[in-house]
Write an enzyme that holds these catalytic residues in place. Structure first.
Site, PDB file in Angstrom:
ATOM      1  N   SER A   1       6.224   2.201 -10.286  1.00 44.27           N
ATOM      2  CA  SER A   1       4.923   1.572 -10.077  1.00 44.27           C
ATOM      3  C   SER A   1       5.071   0.456  -9.050  1.00 44.27           C
ATOM      4  CB  SER A   1       4.410   0.986 -11.398  1.00 44.27           C
ATOM      5  OG  SER A   1       3.310   0.153 -11.121  1.00 44.27           O
TER       6      SER A   1
ATOM      7  N   HIS B   1       3.474   5.393  -8.206  1.00 43.43           N
ATOM      8  CA  HIS B   1       2.279   5.010  -8.965  1.00 43.43           C
ATOM      9  C   HIS B   1       1.659   3.772  -8.317  1.00 43.43           C
ATOM     10  CE1 HIS B   1       0.111   4.848 -12.901  1.00 43.43           C
ATOM     11  NE2 HIS B   1       0.202   3.536 -12.783  1.00 43.43           N
TER      12      HIS B   1
ATOM     13  N   ASP C   1      -1.440   0.975  -8.759  1.00 36.99           N
ATOM     14  CA  ASP C   1      -2.386   0.429  -9.730  1.00 36.99           C
ATOM     15  C   ASP C   1      -3.547  -0.254  -9.030  1.00 36.99           C
ATOM     16  OD1 ASP C   1      -1.191   0.951 -12.362  1.00 36.99           O
ATOM     17  OD2 ASP C   1       0.489  -0.210 -11.575  1.00 36.99           O
TER      18      ASP C   1
ATOM     19  N   MET D   1      -6.904  -2.374  -9.552  1.00 34.57           N
ATOM     20  CA  MET D   1      -7.588  -3.223 -10.546  1.00 34.57           C
ATOM     21  C   MET D   1      -8.737  -3.963  -9.870  1.00 34.57           C
ATOM     22  SD  MET D   1      -4.316  -4.795 -12.551  1.00 34.57           S
ATOM     23  CE  MET D   1      -2.856  -3.813 -12.903  1.00 34.57           C
TER      24      MET D   1
ATOM     25  N   HIS E   1      -3.824   5.034 -10.143  1.00 32.47           N
ATOM     26  CA  HIS E   1      -4.349   4.708 -11.474  1.00 32.47           C
ATOM     27  C   HIS E   1      -5.502   3.725 -11.297  1.00 32.47           C
ATOM     28  CE1 HIS E   1      -3.225   2.524 -15.558  1.00 32.47           C
ATOM     29  NE2 HIS E   1      -4.446   3.027 -15.567  1.00 32.47           N
TER      30      HIS E   1
ATOM     31  N   MET F   1      -8.040   1.310 -12.563  1.00 30.63           N
ATOM     32  CA  MET F   1      -8.462   0.454 -13.674  1.00 30.63           C
ATOM     33  C   MET F   1      -9.694  -0.296 -13.203  1.00 30.63           C
ATOM     34  SD  MET F   1      -4.675  -0.749 -14.769  1.00 30.63           S
ATOM     35  CE  MET F   1      -4.020  -0.084 -13.242  1.00 30.63           C
TER      36      MET F   1
ATOM     37  N   MET G   1      -1.569   4.742 -22.121  1.00 31.12           N
ATOM     38  CA  MET G   1      -1.105   3.372 -21.829  1.00 31.12           C
ATOM     39  C   MET G   1      -0.252   2.866 -22.994  1.00 31.12           C
ATOM     40  SD  MET G   1      -2.139   2.542 -18.841  1.00 31.12           S
ATOM     41  CE  MET G   1      -1.443   0.878 -18.880  1.00 31.12           C
TER      42      MET G   1
ATOM     43  N   ASP H   1       2.682   4.758 -19.392  1.00 26.97           N
ATOM     44  CA  ASP H   1       2.680   3.642 -18.438  1.00 26.97           C
ATOM     45  C   ASP H   1       2.665   2.310 -19.177  1.00 26.97           C
ATOM     46  OD1 ASP H   1       2.275   2.000 -16.223  1.00 26.97           O
ATOM     47  OD2 ASP H   1       0.212   2.652 -15.868  1.00 26.97           O
TER      48      ASP H   1
HETATM   49  C1  DX5 Z   1      -0.301  -2.042 -16.026  1.00 27.80           C
HETATM   50  C2  DX5 Z   1      -0.066  -0.983 -14.972  1.00 27.80           C
HETATM   51  C3  DX5 Z   1       1.324  -0.474 -14.895  1.00 27.80           C
HETATM   52  C4  DX5 Z   1       2.373  -1.494 -14.542  1.00 27.80           C
HETATM   53  C5  DX5 Z   1       3.595  -1.153 -15.360  1.00 27.80           C
HETATM   54  O1  DX5 Z   1      -1.672  -2.263 -16.142  1.00 27.80           O
HETATM   55  O2  DX5 Z   1      -0.927   0.123 -15.191  1.00 27.80           O
HETATM   56  O3  DX5 Z   1       1.421   0.653 -14.021  1.00 27.80           O
HETATM   57  O4  DX5 Z   1       2.766  -1.480 -13.190  1.00 27.80           O
HETATM   58  O5  DX5 Z   1       4.539  -2.140 -15.161  1.00 27.80           O
HETATM   59  P1  DX5 Z   1       5.760  -2.342 -16.163  1.00 27.80           P
HETATM   60  O6  DX5 Z   1       6.615  -1.110 -16.061  1.00 27.80           O
HETATM   61  O7  DX5 Z   1       6.424  -3.568 -15.655  1.00 27.80           O
HETATM   62  O8  DX5 Z   1       5.173  -2.507 -17.536  1.00 27.80           O
HETATM   63 ZN    ZN Z   2      -0.554   1.975 -14.022  1.00 26.00          ZN
END
Ligand code: DX5
Ligand code: ZN
Length: 224
Positions: free
Chosen positions: A7, A32, A34, A36, A65, A67, A136, A174
């Site tokens: 990620s 991956h 993220d 947000m 991903h 969010m 998650m 994740d």
């Molecule tokens: C959290 C993200 C994850 C995050 C995971 O909201 O969706 O993808 O990067 O990071 P680690 O592996 O550090 O928990």
């Molecule tokens: Zn994620």
């Protein structure tokens, strides 16, 4: 197919190309990203321009991903930017079936994500439609949080359901994955293991990916 999926949230964004090259050297074939929005989760990250830049420096599959609230508005832009896989939260979609079909019609694989508090049963009617389910294992919003072990029961339930229903569905996990809990996740039925801080905060991210791939392979060997 079993994959360790770094990620990029925990990577150094000023050196993204180098960070990506490192994890690819360790054997990562999927990355991956993220997204947000500061509404669905209390944090802000990146949008389509960053996905487009990453697309230019790697041939790895890009797993985006979302969010975000109202993901339908942005799905075409993320696929155009180079997302190969795009996932949306069950909790953010009023018309989940339509949203998954939209992702597929734009040309990407469609994933649905559930938070730790959301039961697998909420996906009953879309398991035939989704290409993958992301469970998650932390509450979304931040990297570096602690793994919630209870979610592995949801992975087992989903793994059983896909076998019973004969579905070609991949299961992704994740959040909070480390070398300590990775084998449990694989044995519970996860195919794609997302991991951010365990890789990018390691002294050698290439070696960290290679080590995690080995642990995952060993875990399936034990399972058989
Ligand atoms: C959290 C993200 C994850 C995050 C995971 O909201 O969706 O993808 O990067 O990071 P680690 O592996 O550090 O928990
Ligand atoms: Zn994620």
């Amino acid at each position: 197919m079993l994959q360790i999926v770094p990620s990029l949230l925990s990577a150094d964004f000023a050196r993204l190309a180098e960070e990506i090259a490192r994890v690819e050297r360790g054997g990562a074939a999927m990355l991956h990203l993220d997204v947000m929005d500061g509404h669905f989760v209390p944090n802000l990250t990146l949008g389509p321009p960053v996905v487009e830049s990453v697309r230019k420096v790697t041939r790895a599959k890009l797993d985006v991903h979302l969010m975000i609230e109202d993901p339908d508005r942005y799905i075409p832009a993320f696929v155009a930017a180079g997302a190969d896989l795009l996932s949306v939260h069950q909790e953010a979609c009023r018309h989940l079936h339509r949203t998954l079909r939209l992702i597929q019609s734009e040309g990407a694989l469609a994933g649905v994500v559930i938070n730790p508090a959301t039961p697998v049963a909420t996906l009953d009617e879309v398991l035939e439609v989704a290409d993958y389910v992301l469970i998650m294992s932390v509450n979304p919003g931040f990297g570096g949080q602690k793994f919630i072990p209870a979610v592995l029961d949801k992975v087992r339930t989903l793994d059983r359901q896909r076998r019973e229903r004969g579905l070609a569905l991949e299961i992704e996990i994740d959040g909070g994955i480390t070398t300590q809990n990775l084998a449990d996740a694989v044995r519970a039925g996860c195919d794609w293991i997302v991991t951010g801080s365990s890789i990018f905060h390691a002294s050698d991210p290439s070696a960290a990916v290679a080590e995690m791939r080995q642990i995952a392979r060993d875990a399936t060997a034990i399972q058989v």
